[in-house]
Design an enzyme around this catalytic site. Structure first.
Site, PDB file in Angstrom:
ATOM      1  N   CYS A  69      -2.516   9.135   3.014  1.00  0.00           N
ATOM      2  CA  CYS A  69      -2.086   8.605   1.711  1.00  0.00           C
ATOM      3  C   CYS A  69      -3.043   9.020   0.608  1.00  0.00           C
ATOM      4  O   CYS A  69      -2.621   9.347  -0.496  1.00  0.00           O
ATOM      5  CB  CYS A  69      -1.947   7.091   1.773  1.00  0.00           C
ATOM      6  SG  CYS A  69      -3.439   6.254   2.307  1.00  0.00           S
TER       7      CYS A  69
ATOM      8  N   GLU B  87       0.895  -1.172   0.000  1.00  0.00           N
ATOM      9  CA  GLU B  87       0.000   0.000   0.000  1.00  0.00           C
ATOM     10  C   GLU B  87       0.930   1.218   0.000  1.00  0.00           C
ATOM     11  O   GLU B  87       1.544   1.529   1.025  1.00  0.00           O
ATOM     12  CB  GLU B  87      -0.871   0.003   1.270  1.00  0.00           C
ATOM     13  CG  GLU B  87      -1.831  -1.173   1.376  1.00  0.00           C
ATOM     14  CD  GLU B  87      -3.143  -0.946   0.639  1.00  0.00           C
ATOM     15  OE1 GLU B  87      -3.204  -0.081  -0.263  1.00  0.00           O
ATOM     16  OE2 GLU B  87      -4.110  -1.646   0.958  1.00  0.00           O
TER      17      GLU B  87
HETATM   18  P1  NAD Z   1       8.486   4.399   4.773  1.00  0.00           P
HETATM   19  O1  NAD Z   1       8.458   3.658   3.474  1.00  0.00           O
HETATM   20  O2  NAD Z   1       9.640   5.288   5.033  1.00  0.00           O
HETATM   21  O3  NAD Z   1       8.407   3.380   6.014  1.00  0.00           O
HETATM   22  C1  NAD Z   1       7.338   2.473   6.178  1.00  0.00           C
HETATM   23  C2  NAD Z   1       7.801   1.313   7.059  1.00  0.00           C
HETATM   24  O4  NAD Z   1       8.824   0.567   6.391  1.00  0.00           O
HETATM   25  C3  NAD Z   1       8.402   1.738   8.397  1.00  0.00           C
HETATM   26  O5  NAD Z   1       7.967   0.850   9.391  1.00  0.00           O
HETATM   27  C4  NAD Z   1       9.907   1.584   8.156  1.00  0.00           C
HETATM   28  O6  NAD Z   1      10.647   1.364   9.345  1.00  0.00           O
HETATM   29  C5  NAD Z   1       9.942   0.365   7.258  1.00  0.00           C
HETATM   30  N1  NAD Z   1      11.131   0.215   6.394  1.00  0.00           N
HETATM   31  C6  NAD Z   1      11.994   1.174   5.993  1.00  0.00           C
HETATM   32  N2  NAD Z   1      12.916   0.637   5.158  1.00  0.00           N
HETATM   33  C7  NAD Z   1      12.607  -0.679   5.038  1.00  0.00           C
HETATM   34  C8  NAD Z   1      13.163  -1.752   4.287  1.00  0.00           C
HETATM   35  N3  NAD Z   1      14.217  -1.580   3.496  1.00  0.00           N
HETATM   36  N4  NAD Z   1      12.593  -2.975   4.369  1.00  0.00           N
HETATM   37  C9  NAD Z   1      11.483  -3.165   5.138  1.00  0.00           C
HETATM   38  N5  NAD Z   1      10.920  -2.186   5.877  1.00  0.00           N
HETATM   39  C10 NAD Z   1      11.466  -0.948   5.814  1.00  0.00           C
HETATM   40  O7  NAD Z   1       7.102   5.202   4.829  1.00  0.00           O
HETATM   41  P2  NAD Z   1       6.607   6.257   5.923  1.00  0.00           P
HETATM   42  O8  NAD Z   1       7.377   7.527   5.763  1.00  0.00           O
HETATM   43  O9  NAD Z   1       6.533   5.610   7.234  1.00  0.00           O
HETATM   44  O10 NAD Z   1       5.093   6.501   5.453  1.00  0.00           O
HETATM   45  C11 NAD Z   1       4.666   7.549   4.618  1.00  0.00           C
HETATM   46  C12 NAD Z   1       4.341   7.034   3.232  1.00  0.00           C
HETATM   47  O11 NAD Z   1       3.371   5.978   3.329  1.00  0.00           O
HETATM   48  C13 NAD Z   1       3.710   8.083   2.336  1.00  0.00           C
HETATM   49  O12 NAD Z   1       4.297   8.010   1.059  1.00  0.00           O
HETATM   50  C14 NAD Z   1       2.240   7.676   2.256  1.00  0.00           C
HETATM   51  O13 NAD Z   1       1.554   8.063   1.080  1.00  0.00           O
HETATM   52  C15 NAD Z   1       2.345   6.185   2.350  1.00  0.00           C
HETATM   53  N6  NAD Z   1       1.088   5.620   2.845  1.00  0.00           N
HETATM   54  C16 NAD Z   1       0.356   4.824   2.012  1.00  0.00           C
HETATM   55  C17 NAD Z   1      -0.849   4.312   2.448  1.00  0.00           C
HETATM   56  C18 NAD Z   1      -1.698   3.424   1.569  1.00  0.00           C
HETATM   57  O14 NAD Z   1      -2.587   2.766   2.104  1.00  0.00           O
HETATM   58  N7  NAD Z   1      -1.480   3.375   0.259  1.00  0.00           N
HETATM   59  C19 NAD Z   1      -1.307   4.595   3.738  1.00  0.00           C
HETATM   60  C20 NAD Z   1      -0.518   5.404   4.562  1.00  0.00           C
HETATM   61  C21 NAD Z   1       0.680   5.911   4.107  1.00  0.00           C
END
Ligand code: NAD
Length: 479
Positions: free
Chosen positions: A279, A245
């Site tokens: 999001c 997502e």
């Molecule tokens: P992010 O991708 O930086 O981190 C998300 C999660 O992934 C965190 O728990 C992080 O610790 C983990 N992570 C980081 N690197 C990783 C790796 N290499 N392997 C596995 N896990 C890893 O995202 P964020 O800044 O926490 O969230 C914001 C983003 O999420 C925005 O772009 C937003 O649009 C998106 N978002 C999407 C939805 C949806 O349903 N489509 C919902 C909410 C947020």
């Protein structure tokens, strides 16, 4: 409240760790509580206990699993004040929005506790020679890797989807907002069999381990597109099932005949609810040229009146600070780019620097509206994920649809028109997983939620969302 302790929960047992990290309160920049970071041994123990638990959990009748979801909902309700206060501190949300986060998690538990909302066997095909039943079989241990913008809602949808389909689940909250999720799972101890629901705190390192470990059957990830791609590549090594997502850059099209007062209220809410950190927030607005000036004037009025920076989290407000320093820097760069390029900022634009003349702290940006930036500007092309909104004009329907459809994102979109046939015609040509007509983008747990293109892979919610937490087995009966 100030004395709280947090633990990883492994096999229904709280575990601390010699290594901790401390999150910063985004309203005040004061440090919150030490939070234990899971060690590799914690991780191995959690996977092992989940695998043992899965042997019996997968055989537990659906009705019993659903009864336990109801108990989880009651437990959340019982702890709503504490969980909302924790959430407000770590995320910068007001108490009003934090309570909404907890209440939505409760609603998710109750939704999937209803028999009609779970998967059931059905006849896929039947003729005089054969009858073929489709049945749904759980996958094993799910890793739920979560972002920071709705810490509880976005963790609990993965938890309830896992549990109702008979999987065990290990939650990894965002390191920016670990506390409410960890406390929730700690408070829920004793409801589910040990090992069925666990939580491990950590950052990218822990996320990577979860995506690579052969003991994990599926990763459900919510976050940025770049990390989503890395997750999918890592999952490919052990052919895990994966749901992504990811980010959106939602277009909103306002037609000439839209009910302007209502459209303005909805667009403001779509763009500035939770300071734009949603999001599916309204992230680019295209208004028909015949009503463009009036729409912008009304939108500025609405935003200045109803989306103000209120420091006290107990004041009911849907607007707050940017949730963490990293995102604050991203949004600041976009504001600076708009100012540097001379785009017309008609509301907001002021970033409150920490320790400024008034001695105020926190990651605050006034709700900001930028009039008519070019389509190739950073603000229009990239996801801002913060309180800054570009508003452009359009004159030709085909052209605005082309401008709305991006090559690299397609999570949501919205259309405002009094002519429902026109609105639906436009909606069907928008390349997005969800389109909202005459309302701002709010996912509904009865509907599949997914992104087109780089905004996702698979999806969650609705009955269709549960399919990705299951194998579908076809049983062929000879006649
Ligand atoms: P992010 O991708 O930086 O981190 C998300 C999660 O992934 C965190 O728990 C992080 O610790 C983990 N992570 C980081 N690197 C990783 C790796 N290499 N392997 C596995 N896990 C890893 O995202 P964020 O800044 O926490 O969230 C914001 C983003 O999420 C925005 O772009 C937003 O649009 C998106 N978002 C999407 C939805 C949806 O349903 N489509 C919902 C909410 C947020």
């Amino acid at each position: 409240m100030e004395e709280l302790e947090f633990h990883n929960i492994i096999n229904d047992t709280p575990r601390s760790s010699p290594t901790t990290h401390t999150v910063t309160d985004p309203r005040t920049e004061s440090p919150l509580w030490p939070c234990p970071i899971a060690s590799p041994a914690d991780f191995e123990d959690a996977v092992a206990s989940a695998q043992i638990a899965f042997k019996t959990w997968k055989l537990t009748p659906l009705s019993e699993r659903q009864a336990l979801l109801t108990k989880l909902a009651t437990n959340l309700e019982d702890h709503l004040p504490l969980l909302s206060q924790i959430l407000a501190r770590e995320s910068g949300k007001s108490l009003l929005l934090s309570e909404l986060d907890v209440r939505t998690s409760i609603a998710q538990c109750l939704h999937y506790a209803q028999p009609a909302n779970a998967l059931s066997d059905h006849i896929q095909y039947e003729d005089e020679t054969v009858k073929i039943i489709a049945t749904h079989v759980p996958l094993g241990v799910v890793a739920a890797i979560c972002p920071w913008n709705f810490p509880l809602i976005l963790s609990s949808i993965k938890v309830v989807s896992s549990l109702v389909t008979g999987n065990c689940v290990i939650v990894k909250p965002s390191p920016f907002t670990p506390y409410a999720v960890m406390k929730w799972i700690e408070l829920a101890r004793g409801i589910l069999p040990p090992g069925v629901l666990q939580v491990l705190n950590g950052g990218a390192d822990l996320g990577q381990i979860l995506t690579l470990h052969p003991g994990i059957a599926k990763v459900s990830f919510t976050g940025t597109i770049a990390v989503g791609k890395a997750v999918m590549a890592a999952c490919a090594k052990t052919l895990k099932k994966v749901t992504l997502e990811l980010a959106g850059n939602n277009a909103c099209i306002v037609c000439a005949d839209a009910d302007l007062p209502k459209a303005v209220k909805n667009v403001a809410s779509g763009a500035f609810f939770n300071a734009g950190q949603v999001c599916v927030a309204t992230k680019r607005v295209y208004v028909h040229e015949s009503v463009y000036e009036e729409f912008v004037r009304r939108l500025v009025e609405e935003v200045k009146g109803n989306y103000t920076m209120v420091e006290d989290a107990s004041v009911p407000s849907v607007f707050g600070p940017v949730s963490n320093k990293v995102q604050f820097e991203t949004v600041k760069r976009i504001v600076e780019d708009c100012k540097g390029k001379g785009y017309e900022i008609v509301a907001g634009g002021e970033v409150r620097e920490s320790g400024n003349a008034e001695g105020k702290k926190g990651f605050w940006l006034e709700p900001t509206i930028v009039k008519g930036p070019p389509d190739d500007s950073v603000l229009v092309k990239e996801e801002q994920f913060g309180p800054i909104l570009p508003v452009m004009s359009w004159s030709d329907e085909d052209d605005v649809i082309n401008r709305s459809n991006l090559a690299n994102a397609g999570l949501g979109a919205s259309v405002y028109s009094s002519d429902l046939a026109q609105a639906e015609r436009i909606a069907r040509r928008l390349e997005a997983g969800g389109v909202w007509i005459n309302k701002s983008e709010r996912p509904h747990m009865g509907a599949y939620f997914s992104g087109f293109k780089d905004s996702g892979f698979g999806g969650e919610m609705g009955k269709q969302g549960l399919l990705s937490y299951s194998y579908t087995q076809s049983i062929h009966f000879a006649k």
